[in-house]
Design a protein around this motif. Structure first.
Motif, PDB file in Angstrom:
ATOM      1  N   UNK B 356       0.875  -1.185   0.000  1.00 41.53           N
ATOM      2  CA  UNK B 356       0.000   0.000   0.000  1.00 41.53           C
ATOM      3  C   UNK B 356       0.907   1.228   0.000  1.00 41.53           C
ATOM      4  N   UNK B 357       0.615   2.172  -0.876  1.00 41.68           N
ATOM      5  CA  UNK B 357       1.454   3.367  -0.958  1.00 41.68           C
ATOM      6  C   UNK B 357       0.676   4.555  -0.391  1.00 41.68           C
ATOM      7  N   UNK B 358       1.033   4.957   0.838  1.00 39.82           N
ATOM      8  CA  UNK B 358       0.379   6.116   1.464  1.00 39.82           C
ATOM      9  C   UNK B 358       1.094   7.404   1.072  1.00 39.82           C
ATOM     10  N   UNK B 359       2.424   7.362   1.144  1.00 40.61           N
ATOM     11  CA  UNK B 359       3.227   8.547   0.838  1.00 40.61           C
ATOM     12  C   UNK B 359       4.201   8.223  -0.291  1.00 40.61           C
ATOM     13  N   UNK B 360       3.787   8.492  -1.529  1.00 39.40           N
ATOM     14  CA  UNK B 360       4.625   8.083  -2.654  1.00 39.40           C
ATOM     15  C   UNK B 360       5.922   8.890  -2.758  1.00 39.40           C
ATOM     16  N   UNK B 361       7.016   8.197  -3.150  1.00 38.62           N
ATOM     17  CA  UNK B 361       8.243   8.922  -3.509  1.00 38.62           C
ATOM     18  C   UNK B 361       8.103   9.514  -4.896  1.00 38.62           C
ATOM     19  N   UNK B 362       7.292   8.829  -5.693  1.00 37.45           N
ATOM     20  CA  UNK B 362       7.080   9.296  -7.054  1.00 37.45           C
ATOM     21  C   UNK B 362       5.583   9.335  -7.320  1.00 37.45           C
ATOM     22  N   UNK B 363       5.101  10.500  -7.715  1.00 36.31           N
ATOM     23  CA  UNK B 363       3.688  10.619  -8.107  1.00 36.31           C
ATOM     24  C   UNK B 363       3.615  11.026  -9.562  1.00 36.31           C
ATOM     25  N   UNK B 364       2.840  10.275 -10.326  1.00 33.83           N
ATOM     26  CA  UNK B 364       2.521  10.698 -11.688  1.00 33.83           C
ATOM     27  C   UNK B 364       1.042  11.061 -11.688  1.00 33.83           C
TER      28      UNK B 364
END
Lengths: 351, 471
Positions: B356-364
């Motif tokens: 689960x990705x709560x705080x992405x390092x990479x957002x597109x």
């Protein structure tokens, strides 16, 4: 070779590698990809695939093919598993090996198609009528889903019993690589099976024993077998600090999230460990008793309002076990889990 | 002297599956089941199919048929015999599969399973024993109980108003396309028994020849629950019951039909491997990717149809080919609302905990709602790539390094707005150095099948790569 697949597809690939002969199922979200993949692969291989008229039909077709000695499976999600429960009781009573997959969704009732772990009681504690048990495997990744599906067929054959694979909407829908290769698998001889050879003329698959003493003997034999299974098949993954100040526990997707929480806590100087049961029945009570020392607080997390936690508490008599659950399709955030762990530690200190 | 009547060789000599009284049956005096059992056993013996015959017993008075038939037997849950028989028949393509069911079993609780087995044309012979009552449970009303007939649950007689009409199963089954033989017979007098023998023999011949589904309804007398003596019961079938349920062969089309062969194969792993399309392609570039962190957590978001799920999948596959641990998770629950589809991808050197990705390092973010929803979750050292073709204003609360990329415009120039996701892929690869252009191009050639699509995507990935050089 490595293939990036959904958890649901990994079930079917595992089944094929295990030599599963027959699939019977009925569509339901979020388990349908299992039926999709089974229909795609089973029929061209000359194996059996039937989309049944209903869940009840599907589980009883499983009963028929399992009676005939085939490696047989079905898959569904909570509402469908509820419908199958009668058939599962008959399968257990008649000691028929088969594999049943439950991709858990949200309940009660129609609920929704998000992830939950609220089928625990129904699957682990019975669900159908009568005094029976079924082995329950709980994978936490797509690779483990694949491996445990193969294992499920072996366990079913070995113990002549239905085996559940308990996943959830997240595990079913997510993709991870699996490494597909020929795996050793042990198909038992089934001299009891119904077939077209004269030797099977005396074979009878039933769960009825009209004489009370005969029935009692049968149930006692089932339970002697269950005792052996309890003694030999329970297992759990243990991860994290050797001497933990807090033990986190959960199964399936939750157990996996707790692994990350353990890492975060350890980074913050809190010695945390994880116990993640891989079998839910038999429950790995001994692992808890070895890992959890007196006075060490335990935080049990699940996607329900408290079903799994009962088995954790039964494994640790007299021990304080705190439950934390999210429901409705929501998953806890990592920060939330870390915060709950700290709260649990704090409460233990205050006691 | 010739013997004209004897115990069938398809019966056990003594009924050892029966706990007590192993020389007699459990049927009540005057019951029709015994006669029917005898006809079935005789036909099985006569046709020489005893070893191949598998019987499925129901719940009801037929529950103990396995006491008598010397053959492989299964007992089914109430109403499920046709489903169990389906599983047996499919597993044993050479078997003669017998499903033996009563009227509560087949016409009430198991109607669905019965109709669908018939409709699939399973290779099985179904005996539907209609005595218009629940026998075993103590004489309750069945769907087949006659109008005005009294029973334990219709003490003043069945009424149409409360209970509807008697259910004519043979007629219903005969209306289906698949069944090859549908008939109703009786076992209450010598004439009817002779006809029953003929029809049942025909049913077993059809099974022997794998000509599909045969349904034989048998009007059977139940003196115990009808509260009549055996003689009266037999007469009552002729005078009353058969008026509601007429005897006859409703359908026999087996001669026009081909045999139905269904396979049940055991295959080796090699065949499975071929079916799965497994090819061992050990890539030379199996060296792991150098990343700024050991683990990158991606969120790809946009409108449904912008290809955010497939962009995530491409990222996961590319990283998997470089021996990284990967997870891909499609949008779930509340995140799906508001036109924001998304996928979460984790790429790691180590075992991945939560997918689960709560705080992405990479957002597109390919549309504005995505940037508004997820932008602020990206930490300061994180990367945001947003589609400036569709987003003119960026939220004030972004902490991560944000790059404007006119992905839709560049994709449209490359030949299709749908390739905006691949533009992003090119941009990201160049920006982070995670993949070479060669690697991406090779991957796109493998991913897309049609040449026209390959061309568009190759242009798109280059456009993204080029754009990253210019930032």
């Amino acid at each position: 070779m490595k293939k990036l697949v959904k958890g649901n597809e990994a079930v079917v690939i595992g089944a094929l590698v295990a030599g599963c002969d027959a699939y019977y199922g009925y569509p339901i979200t979020p388990a349908s990809e299992i039926a999709h993949a089974a229909s795609e692969y089973f029929l061209p291989l000359g194996k059996i695939f039937v989309q049944a008229e209903c869940e009840v039909g599907a589980i009883n077709m499983v009963y028929g093919s399992a009676s005939s000695g085939l490696r047989t499976m079905t898959a569904s999600s909570g509402p469908g598993i509820s419908l199958k429960m009668e058939g599962i009781s008959y399968l257990a009573g008649a000691e028929l090996p088969c594999v049943i997959v439950d991709v858990q969704r949200v309940g009660p009732g129609l609920g929704n198609i998000g992830p939950e772990q609220s089928d625990y009681f129904q699957v682990v504690k019975g669900g159908g009528h009568g005094d029976y048990r079924a082995i329950v495997l709980a994978p936490a990744s797509v690779e483990e889903t694949y491996q445990m599906t193969i294992e499920a067929f072996d366990l079913a054959d070995k113990w002549r019993t239905p085996v559940f694979l308990l996943t959830d909407a997240t595990l079913g829908q997510m993709m991870e690589p699996i490494d597909i290769r020929q795996e050793p698998t042990q198909r038992s001889d089934k001299p009891w099976a119904l077939d077209t050879q004269p030797e099977s003329n005396n074979n009878l698959i039933t769960s009825i024993y009209i004489d009370f003493d005969d029935m009692e003997t049968h149930i006692n034999q089932l339970h002697a077998k269950y005792k052996q299974i309890t003694d030999s098949e329970a297992r759990a993954e243990v991860y994290g600090a050797d001497v933990p100040d807090i033990v986190l526990t959960g199964y399936g997707i939750t157990g996996r999230m707790l692994r990350s929480a353990v890492d975060l806590l350890n980074e913050q100087g809190i010695n945390a460990a994880l116990v993640r049961p891989q079998t839910l029945w038999p429950f790995p009570a001994k692992v808890y008793q070895e890992i959890v020392k007196p006075g060490v607080p335990v935080l049990s997390v699940e996607l329900s309002r408290g079903q799994f936690v009962e088995d954790v508490r039964l494994s640790l008599p007299g021990h304080s076990v705190k439950h934390y659950g999210r429901v409705g399709g929501n998953l806890p955030e990592m920060g939330e889990l870390v915060e709950q762990a700290k709260l649990c530690l704090q409460e233990a200190k205050n006691d | 002297m010739t013997k004209v009547f004897e115990k069938s060789s398809a019966f056990f000599d003594t009924f050892e599956r029966k706990p007590s009284m192993q020389k007699t049956t459990h049927y009540c005096p005057g019951c029709g089941h015994g006669t029917l059992n005898k006809i079935i056993a005789d036909q099985v013996a006569e046709l020489g199919i005893q070893d191949r015959t598998i019987y499925v017993g129901p719940v009801g008075c037929g529950v103990f048929i396995y006491y008598y038939f010397e053959g492989a037997c299964a007992s089914a849950a109430h109403g499920r015999a046709s489903a169990v028989a389906t599983g047996i028949s499919r597993a044993n393509p050479d078997a003669i599969t017998v499903s033996y069911q009563g009227d509560g079993d087949l016409a009430a609780i198991g109607t669905s399973n019965a109709i669908h087995a018939a409709n699939r044309g399973e290779n099985m012979i179904v005996f539907f024993v209609n005595n218009n009552i629940y026998g075993m449970t103590g004489g309750q009303m069945a769907p087949t109980t006659l109008i005005d007939q009294t029973s334990a649950t219709s003490p003043t007689g069945r009424t149409v108003k409360n209970d509807g009409f008697p259910l004519q199963m043979a007629e219903i089954i005969a209306g289906l396309e698949a069944p090859t033989l549908v008939a109703r017979v009786g076992v209450n007098n010598p004439k009817n028994i002779r006809q029953a023998i003929k029809v049942i023999k025909r049913g077993f011949e059809i099974q022997r020849d794998k000509k599909g589904y045969a349904f034989i309804e048998v009007l059977s007398q139940c003196p115990t629950n009808w509260k009549k003596n055996p003689v009266e019961s037999c007469k009552w079938i002729d005078e009353v019951v058969s008026k509601q349920y007429p005897f006859g062969v409703f359908k026999d089309i087996a001669d026009e039909r081909e045999a139905v062969e269904r396979s049940c194969e055991r295959v080796e792993f090699a065949a499975v491997s071929e079916q799965l399309g497994l090819v061992d392609t050990e890539k030379e570039s199996s060296q792991q990717i150098e990343m700024l962190q050991d683990e990158l957590r991606f969120k790809f978001a946009g409108f449904g149809g912008q290809g955010v799920l497939s962009l995530g999948m491409m990222m996961a596959k590319l990283a998997m080919q470089r021996n990284m641990q990967v997870t891909w998770l499609p949008s779930y629950g509340p995140e799906m609302r508001g036109g924001v589809a998304n996928s979460s991808v984790v790429v790691s050197k180590n075992t991945i905990g939560s997918p689960i990705v709560d705080n992405p390092n990479v957002l597109v973010a390919l549309n504005r709602p995505s940037l508004v929803k997820f932008g602020a979750l990206v930490p300061e050292d994180g990367l945001i790539i947003y589609n400036s073709s569709l987003i003119d204003q960026i939220p004030a609360d972004l902490k991560g390094q944000a790059y404007a990329l006119p992905a839709t415009d560049l994709a449209t120039e490359a030949g299709s707005a749908k390739a905006a996701n691949v533009v992003v892929l090119g941009f990201f690869a160049k920006k982070t150095g995670m993949f070479s252009l060669d690697e991406l191009e090779g991957f796109l050639r493998e991913t897309f099948k049609k040449q026209a699509l390959i061309d568009i995507n190759l242009k798109a990935v280059k456009a993204g790569w080029q754009a990253a050089k210019e930032v």
